[in-house]
Design an enzyme around this catalytic site. Structure first.
Site, PDB file in Angstrom:
ATOM      1  N   TYR A 142       0.859  -1.174   0.000  1.00 48.14           N
ATOM      2  CA  TYR A 142       0.000   0.000   0.000  1.00 48.14           C
ATOM      3  C   TYR A 142       0.897   1.227   0.000  1.00 48.14           C
ATOM      4  O   TYR A 142       1.827   1.321   0.809  1.00 48.14           O
ATOM      5  CB  TYR A 142      -0.906   0.019   1.234  1.00 48.14           C
ATOM      6  CG  TYR A 142      -1.806   1.228   1.326  1.00 48.14           C
ATOM      7  CD1 TYR A 142      -1.551   2.235   2.254  1.00 48.14           C
ATOM      8  CD2 TYR A 142      -2.907   1.376   0.494  1.00 48.14           C
ATOM      9  CE1 TYR A 142      -2.378   3.348   2.347  1.00 48.14           C
ATOM     10  CE2 TYR A 142      -3.740   2.487   0.581  1.00 48.14           C
ATOM     11  CZ  TYR A 142      -3.460   3.468   1.514  1.00 48.14           C
ATOM     12  OH  TYR A 142      -4.280   4.574   1.604  1.00 48.14           O
ATOM     13  N   ASP A 237       9.434   2.804  -0.551  1.00 48.40           N
ATOM     14  CA  ASP A 237       8.385   3.492   0.209  1.00 48.40           C
ATOM     15  C   ASP A 237       8.629   3.194   1.684  1.00 48.40           C
ATOM     16  O   ASP A 237       8.252   2.137   2.181  1.00 48.40           O
ATOM     17  CB  ASP A 237       7.004   3.018  -0.236  1.00 48.40           C
ATOM     18  CG  ASP A 237       5.912   3.728   0.548  1.00 48.40           C
ATOM     19  OD1 ASP A 237       4.721   3.586   0.179  1.00 48.40           O
ATOM     20  OD2 ASP A 237       6.219   4.411   1.553  1.00 48.40           O
ATOM     21  N   LYS A 265       4.546   9.664   8.397  1.00 47.72           N
ATOM     22  CA  LYS A 265       4.447   9.171   9.776  1.00 47.72           C
ATOM     23  C   LYS A 265       5.508   9.739  10.703  1.00 47.72           C
ATOM     24  O   LYS A 265       5.439  10.883  11.118  1.00 47.72           O
ATOM     25  CB  LYS A 265       4.431   7.634   9.761  1.00 47.72           C
ATOM     26  CG  LYS A 265       3.233   7.057   8.950  1.00 47.72           C
ATOM     27  CD  LYS A 265       3.201   5.569   8.954  1.00 47.72           C
ATOM     28  CE  LYS A 265       2.213   5.014   7.952  1.00 47.72           C
ATOM     29  NZ  LYS A 265       0.818   5.088   8.389  1.00 47.72           N
TER      30      LYS A 265
HETATM   31  P1  KE4 Z   1      -0.694   8.545   4.289  1.00 46.60           P
HETATM   32  O1  KE4 Z   1      -1.203   9.225   3.052  1.00 46.60           O
HETATM   33  O2  KE4 Z   1      -1.786   7.714   5.005  1.00 46.60           O
HETATM   34  O3  KE4 Z   1       0.054   9.492   5.239  1.00 46.60           O
HETATM   35  O4  KE4 Z   1       0.440   7.483   3.869  1.00 46.60           O
HETATM   36  C1  KE4 Z   1       0.100   6.514   2.895  1.00 46.60           C
HETATM   37  C2  KE4 Z   1       1.049   5.337   3.015  1.00 46.60           C
HETATM   38  C3  KE4 Z   1       2.082   5.215   2.101  1.00 46.60           C
HETATM   39  N1  KE4 Z   1       2.965   4.195   2.167  1.00 46.60           N
HETATM   40  C4  KE4 Z   1       2.878   3.267   3.154  1.00 46.60           C
HETATM   41  C5  KE4 Z   1       3.878   2.149   3.200  1.00 46.60           C
HETATM   42  C6  KE4 Z   1       1.841   3.347   4.115  1.00 46.60           C
HETATM   43  O5  KE4 Z   1       1.757   2.406   5.092  1.00 46.60           O
HETATM   44  C7  KE4 Z   1       0.918   4.402   4.062  1.00 46.60           C
HETATM   45  C8  KE4 Z   1      -0.232   4.539   5.045  1.00 46.60           C
HETATM   46  N2  KE4 Z   1      -0.337   3.512   6.027  1.00 46.60           N
HETATM   47  C9  KE4 Z   1      -1.682   3.270   6.537  1.00 46.60           C
HETATM   48  C10 KE4 Z   1      -1.570   2.163   7.590  1.00 46.60           C
HETATM   49  N3  KE4 Z   1      -1.236   0.890   6.999  1.00 46.60           N
HETATM   50  C11 KE4 Z   1      -2.328   4.493   7.070  1.00 46.60           C
HETATM   51  C12 KE4 Z   1      -3.530   4.263   7.953  1.00 46.60           C
HETATM   52  C13 KE4 Z   1      -4.801   4.689   7.298  1.00 46.60           C
HETATM   53  O6  KE4 Z   1      -4.945   4.509   6.071  1.00 46.60           O
HETATM   54  O7  KE4 Z   1      -5.663   5.197   8.042  1.00 46.60           O
END
Ligand code: KE4
Length: 425
Positions: A142, A237, A265
């Protein structure tokens, strides 16, 4: 006192599903989500005053523990100087200089407001730099919710059981090629089928969005070699791994250098921050220097930069934190592995450093297909048991547990006791 149930009844009237991010809705675990009111150290409290030992940690940012005094005090002071200027600031220079000086493979960096934005920008940059259109990603990884990444995606998309999303034009998805994690042959086949067309491979160097899945020995090295051979860029990533698996992230832990890296994060200290960076020759293709456009009203916001900078300085200045995180991870995840064996549970566990996932399948979990053999109903029973006993896990089989520096041995042992009680039932 209001209750989570009352708040959810109101929330669903005005917010889709009652939440601003789907996985928080607790849909896959069949419960009303707990509305959290405050947090401190390893704990969160819901609006009804129930305390939980927190293994979500805001999905990774709270690596120092919640309400860290150094971060909090710096943010309060920064607020007194104004919230946002929409202009260049000294702080942005300082944090960029600090990251470039402390993370060897970062020569330049651009701040944005989320991991999604970091990935979207990095991929546009990779396409602009190479003049190629196609991107390789891995099923179950993801990378945020930009259109071209919502193909065979993990995290909340996988949780919802719909690995693609409505609303993504075929014209966009067609340039996203999907390979199998830990399967270099599947990647090479895509290069053979699309000669000279692949701009980049983007990968979670440790996958954490189909649950935690480690790179097989040689996998990351193989991706590096394929990119070098084929003239494509390697994009790590590190939105989850960055500043967590080591200060230098998975790149440091596994000794592999990508051409670009995305962060989120932890880099924000709990505030909305993402970033992308890497080789100078690539980054200088970004506007206003080069032809690849990207922008953001609140990019480099002084309050967010303050939170992120203080957190990064705490982490860089105290390398013993990473030893502690590894010890804590070994105590918790190693302890779970022992309990699973002792009680002959049909489960497996993957972990590295301070992240890990217990999969409710007896099969080894090495990719999307094997992760999908998990019994999500059994996970939901485990989740509900742990929540009832005061432990907040991520409400999905396909997420990670996050340990912070505030999780001491005592609370980890309490967690293991609760898990043993569950396994004994
Ligand atoms: P954000 O746009 O949510 O800040 O980051 C996206 C993203 C990009 N790359 C990786 C490897 C990620 O894990 C994420 C976002 N992680 C999720 C939890 N697995 C965010 C939680 C959510 O979607 O509420």
């Amino acid at each position: 006192m209001t209750t989570s149930t009352e708040l959810m009844e109101r929330a669903v009237q005005v917010i889709p599903g009652g939440v601003n991010s789907p996985v928080r809705a607790y849909r896959s675990v069949g419960l009303t989500p707990r509305f959290i009111e405050r947090a401190d150290g390893p704990y969160v409290w819901d609006v009804e005053g129930n305390r939980y030992l927190d293994y979500i940690g805001s999905w990774g940012p709270m690596i120092l523990g919640h309400n860290n005094a150094a971060v909090r005090e710096a943010v309060i002071k920064a607020c007194e100087r104004g919230m946002s200027f929409g202009a260049a600031t000294e702080l942005e220079v300082e944090i960029a200089e600090f990251i470039c000086a402390t993370v060897p493979h970062i020569e330049m960096i651009r701040m944005v407001n989320s991991g999604t934005e970091a990935v979207m920008s990095a991929l546009r940059l990779a396409r602009g730099f190479t003049g190629r259109d196609k991107i390789v990603k891995f099923a179950g990884n993801y990378h945020g919710h930009s259109d071209c990444m919502l193909v065979a995606a993990g995290s909340g998309v996988m949780t919802a059981g719909v690995p693609d999303s409505a609303g993504v034009p075929a014209g966009c998805a067609q340039d996203t090629l999907t390979a199998a994690y830990n399967d270099l042959d599947s990647v090479r086949a895509l290069f053979d089928e699309n000669p000279g067309q692949i701009a980049a491979i983007i990968v979670e160097p440790v996958a954490a969005n189909m649950g935690v899945v480690l790179p097989a020995p040689g996998f990351l090295e193989g991706l590096r070699a394929l990119c070098d051979e084929q003239g494509a860029l390697l994009v790590f990533d590190e939105v989850i791994c960055g500043f967590r698996l080591a200060y230098g992230g998975a790149a440091e832990r596994f000794g592999i250098t990508s051409d670009l890296v995305t962060y989120g994060k932890i880099i924000g200290g709990g505030m909305p921050v993402g970033a992308f960076g890497g080789r100078r020759d690539i980054m200088e293709c970004m506007a206003p220097v080069g032809p690849v456009y990207q922008a953001g009203t609140l990019s480099g916001n002084p309050i967010a930069m303050t939170a992120g900078f203080v957190q990064l300085k705490e982490l860089h200045g105290h390398p013993e934190i990473y030893d502690r995180l590894d010890q804590a991870g070994e105590r918790l995840f190693g302890g779970i592995a022992h309990l699973l064996e002792q009680y002959e549970a049909p489960c497996t566990i993957n972990h590295v450093g301070s992240i890990g996932s217990t999969f409710f399948t007896p099969n080894p979990v090495t990719d999307y297909a094997s992760a999908k053999t998990s019994d999500t109903e059994a996970f939901a029973r485990y989740f509900r048991f742990m929540l009832d006993h005061g432990f907040a896990l991520a409400p999905s089989q396909f997420e990670a547990m996050f340990i912070s520096a505030a999780h001491d041995d005592a609370v980890i042992d309490e967690t293991l006791d609760a898990i043993e009680s569950f396994l004994k039932m």
